[in-house]
Design an enzyme around this catalytic site. Structure first.
Site, PDB file in Angstrom:
ATOM      1  N   GLY A  75      -6.712 102.215 -39.088  1.00  0.00           N
ATOM      2  CA  GLY A  75      -6.834 102.742 -37.721  1.00  0.00           C
ATOM      3  C   GLY A  75      -5.617 102.425 -36.873  1.00  0.00           C
ATOM      4  O   GLY A  75      -5.013 103.310 -36.263  1.00  0.00           O
TER       5      GLY A  75
ATOM      6  N   GLY B 163      -6.627  93.092 -28.860  1.00  0.00           N
ATOM      7  CA  GLY B 163      -8.017  92.802 -28.504  1.00  0.00           C
ATOM      8  C   GLY B 163      -8.921  93.723 -29.306  1.00  0.00           C
ATOM      9  O   GLY B 163      -8.647  94.010 -30.478  1.00  0.00           O
TER      10      GLY B 163
ATOM     11  N   TYR C 298     -11.485  84.804 -40.226  1.00  0.00           N
ATOM     12  CA  TYR C 298     -10.562  85.759 -39.594  1.00  0.00           C
ATOM     13  C   TYR C 298      -9.721  85.067 -38.520  1.00  0.00           C
ATOM     14  O   TYR C 298      -8.489  85.246 -38.447  1.00  0.00           O
ATOM     15  CB  TYR C 298     -11.399  86.888 -38.992  1.00  0.00           C
TER      16      TYR C 298
ATOM     17  N   ILE D  34      -8.618  92.620 -43.026  1.00  0.00           N
ATOM     18  CA  ILE D  34     -10.031  92.914 -43.286  1.00  0.00           C
ATOM     19  C   ILE D  34     -10.887  91.915 -42.503  1.00  0.00           C
ATOM     20  O   ILE D  34     -10.387  90.888 -42.041  1.00  0.00           O
ATOM     21  CB  ILE D  34     -10.371  92.795 -44.794  1.00  0.00           C
ATOM     22  N   THR D  35     -12.152  92.240 -42.384  1.00  0.00           N
ATOM     23  CA  THR D  35     -13.104  91.249 -41.839  1.00  0.00           C
ATOM     24  C   THR D  35     -14.217  91.015 -42.859  1.00  0.00           C
ATOM     25  O   THR D  35     -14.564  91.921 -43.639  1.00  0.00           O
ATOM     26  CB  THR D  35     -13.779  91.744 -40.531  1.00  0.00           C
TER      27      THR D  35
ATOM     28  N   GLN E 140     -16.390  84.541 -37.108  1.00  0.00           N
ATOM     29  CA  GLN E 140     -15.030  84.837 -37.582  1.00  0.00           C
ATOM     30  C   GLN E 140     -14.203  83.573 -37.870  1.00  0.00           C
ATOM     31  O   GLN E 140     -12.992  83.558 -37.619  1.00  0.00           O
ATOM     32  CB  GLN E 140     -14.295  85.701 -36.563  1.00  0.00           C
TER      33      GLN E 140
HETATM   34  N1  CAA Z   1     -21.729  85.313 -27.972  1.00  0.00           N
HETATM   35  C1  CAA Z   1     -22.862  84.615 -27.740  1.00  0.00           C
HETATM   36  N2  CAA Z   1     -23.829  84.488 -28.648  1.00  0.00           N
HETATM   37  C2  CAA Z   1     -23.666  85.089 -29.832  1.00  0.00           C
HETATM   38  C3  CAA Z   1     -22.531  85.825 -30.139  1.00  0.00           C
HETATM   39  C4  CAA Z   1     -21.548  85.932 -29.145  1.00  0.00           C
HETATM   40  N3  CAA Z   1     -20.395  86.633 -29.359  1.00  0.00           N
HETATM   41  N4  CAA Z   1     -22.636  86.293 -31.389  1.00  0.00           N
HETATM   42  C5  CAA Z   1     -23.820  85.894 -31.856  1.00  0.00           C
HETATM   43  N5  CAA Z   1     -24.460  85.157 -30.914  1.00  0.00           N
HETATM   44  C6  CAA Z   1     -25.773  84.548 -30.982  1.00  0.00           C
HETATM   45  C7  CAA Z   1     -26.843  85.639 -30.940  1.00  0.00           C
HETATM   46  O1  CAA Z   1     -27.146  85.992 -29.600  1.00  0.00           O
HETATM   47  C8  CAA Z   1     -28.007  84.982 -31.637  1.00  0.00           C
HETATM   48  O2  CAA Z   1     -28.642  84.106 -30.742  1.00  0.00           O
HETATM   49  P1  CAA Z   1     -30.219  83.791 -30.883  1.00  0.00           P
HETATM   50  O3  CAA Z   1     -30.400  83.165 -32.227  1.00  0.00           O
HETATM   51  O4  CAA Z   1     -30.482  82.895 -29.733  1.00  0.00           O
HETATM   52  O5  CAA Z   1     -30.889  85.135 -30.783  1.00  0.00           O
HETATM   53  C9  CAA Z   1     -27.333  84.141 -32.703  1.00  0.00           C
HETATM   54  O6  CAA Z   1     -25.968  83.936 -32.251  1.00  0.00           O
HETATM   55  C10 CAA Z   1     -27.340  84.834 -34.045  1.00  0.00           C
HETATM   56  O7  CAA Z   1     -26.708  86.120 -33.887  1.00  0.00           O
HETATM   57  P2  CAA Z   1     -27.069  87.348 -34.818  1.00  0.00           P
HETATM   58  O8  CAA Z   1     -28.547  87.579 -34.823  1.00  0.00           O
HETATM   59  O9  CAA Z   1     -26.202  88.504 -34.441  1.00  0.00           O
HETATM   60  O10 CAA Z   1     -26.669  86.728 -36.247  1.00  0.00           O
HETATM   61  P3  CAA Z   1     -26.119  87.449 -37.503  1.00  0.00           P
HETATM   62  O11 CAA Z   1     -26.021  86.384 -38.544  1.00  0.00           O
HETATM   63  O12 CAA Z   1     -26.913  88.677 -37.822  1.00  0.00           O
HETATM   64  O13 CAA Z   1     -24.642  87.975 -37.097  1.00  0.00           O
HETATM   65  C11 CAA Z   1     -22.400  87.801 -36.354  1.00  0.00           C
HETATM   66  C12 CAA Z   1     -23.731  87.086 -36.502  1.00  0.00           C
HETATM   67  C13 CAA Z   1     -21.801  88.084 -37.735  1.00  0.00           C
HETATM   68  C14 CAA Z   1     -21.494  86.868 -35.565  1.00  0.00           C
HETATM   69  C15 CAA Z   1     -22.617  89.156 -35.610  1.00  0.00           C
HETATM   70  O14 CAA Z   1     -23.200  88.886 -34.343  1.00  0.00           O
HETATM   71  C16 CAA Z   1     -21.322  89.910 -35.405  1.00  0.00           C
HETATM   72  O15 CAA Z   1     -20.907  90.704 -36.243  1.00  0.00           O
HETATM   73  N6  CAA Z   1     -20.644  89.694 -34.264  1.00  0.00           N
HETATM   74  C17 CAA Z   1     -19.372  90.340 -33.965  1.00  0.00           C
HETATM   75  C18 CAA Z   1     -18.239  89.458 -34.419  1.00  0.00           C
HETATM   76  C19 CAA Z   1     -16.939  90.093 -33.967  1.00  0.00           C
HETATM   77  O16 CAA Z   1     -16.652  90.159 -32.770  1.00  0.00           O
HETATM   78  N7  CAA Z   1     -16.141  90.566 -34.906  1.00  0.00           N
HETATM   79  C20 CAA Z   1     -14.921  91.242 -34.577  1.00  0.00           C
HETATM   80  C21 CAA Z   1     -14.698  92.339 -35.583  1.00  0.00           C
HETATM   81  S1  CAA Z   1     -13.353  93.410 -35.075  1.00  0.00           S
HETATM   82  C22 CAA Z   1     -12.009  92.483 -35.336  1.00  0.00           C
HETATM   83  O17 CAA Z   1     -12.027  91.444 -35.925  1.00  0.00           O
HETATM   84  C23 CAA Z   1     -10.744  93.036 -34.758  1.00  0.00           C
HETATM   85  C24 CAA Z   1     -10.140  92.097 -33.809  1.00  0.00           C
HETATM   86  O18 CAA Z   1      -9.123  91.509 -34.097  1.00  0.00           O
HETATM   87  C25 CAA Z   1     -10.777  91.881 -32.487  1.00  0.00           C
END
Ligand code: CAA
Length: 248
Positions: free
Chosen positions: A14, A185, A154, A92-93, A151
């Protein structure tokens, strides 16, 4: 700028696609790496670029593999000439909480996102020193600067990218070589599309700009940093994140 050759790893992704296009538009001969040209349909990707007016080459190479990178470098320099610009963009992630992360998820991300910068740049840095010109840009991430839930792998790799950048900047400065980091970002790509929608919406709500970034906005930073005229910008980290994380 005398027809310089630019190699972009993961240039068919992308963000990578826009980097390739903007470098080509700026007059560079651009080559991208991909892991599996057939599976990733590089011929189709190349044809799409051509239809848009960009000539971009590609070469198969797993950037996580040092020996494959050595072969790739021979092939690219044989076909296109000495590489003056390296953009380490492949990434990758494998997002998951650390308490659930297995070694495979850790190793894959460190290999593709961090080891690749060594594996690829190492192939070209001696030539850059001899020719007294080189531009290296390493793609990091806002999450390498601040950490992020899910992450640990990552963020570790992306933070490591800037350590690599800073060292190479110092080593190369007297040889006409610069190394800089661009830290995107949340940018609209397949990678961020893969974040669960509710989670992504919550993240975007925290971005002061009020929106995700566009790949073009990352590419613009890279074209600026690799310009011949940018020699004194060296060892810098340029955030392109809509003010999601600010620091000095
Ligand atoms: N802030 C606050 N709380 C968070 C949170 C966050 N960012 N992420 C997760 N939590 C909390 C949830 O609210 C949840 O709380 P409760 O147990 O109280 O409900 C708890 O943590 C568990 O969360 P999930 O149910 O979502 O757990 P999961 O195991 O299914 O997934 C995860 C966890 C993998 C972190 C998922 O939330 C996720 O994919 N998050 C996004 C991560 C992210 O931002 N990745 C960036 C990818 S893009 C990239 O990397 C490009 C770049 O450079 C920016």
């Amino acid at each position: 700028m005398a027809n310089r050759v630019a190699l972009v790893t993961g240039g068919n992704g992308g963000i990578g696609t826009e980097i390739c296009k903007q470098l080509a538009a700026a007059g560079y001969k651009v080559v991208t790496t991909c892991v599996d040209a057939e599976k990733e349909n590089l011929a189709g990707w190349q044809a799409e670029r051509k239809a848009e007016g960009y000539e971009i080459g590609y070469v198969e190479c797993n950037v996580a593999d040092f020996d494959a990178c050595a072969e790739m470098a021979k092939q690219v320099e044989g076909e296109y000439g000495p590489v003056d610009v390296v953009v380490n963009c492949a990434g990758i992630t494998r997002d998951t909480f650390l308490h659930k992360m297995d070694a495979a998820a850790w190793n894959a991300v460190i290999s593709v996102n961090l080891n690749s910068a060594f594996n690829v740049t190492r192939q070209f840095v001696e030539g850059m020193r001899e020719r007294k010109f080189g531009r290296v840009v390493n793609l990091a991430s806002v999450n390498g600067q601040k950490g992020q839930f899910g992450q640990a792998n990552y963020a570790a790799a992306k933070a490591g990218m800037h350590g690599f950048t800073m060292s190479l900047a110092q080593e190369g400065a007297r040889k006409g070589i610069t190394a800089n980091t661009v830290a995107p970002g949340y940018i609209k790509t397949a990678m961020t599309d893969a974040i669960p929608e509710d989670v992504r919406n919550a993240i975007v709500a925290q971005v002061p700009a009020g929106r995700m970034g566009l790949p073009e906005e990352i590419a613009r930073a890279i074209v600026f940093l690799v310009a011949d005229e940018s020699e004194y910008i060296n060892g810098a980290l340029l955030p392109v994140n809509g003010a999601l994380f600010t620091s000095f």
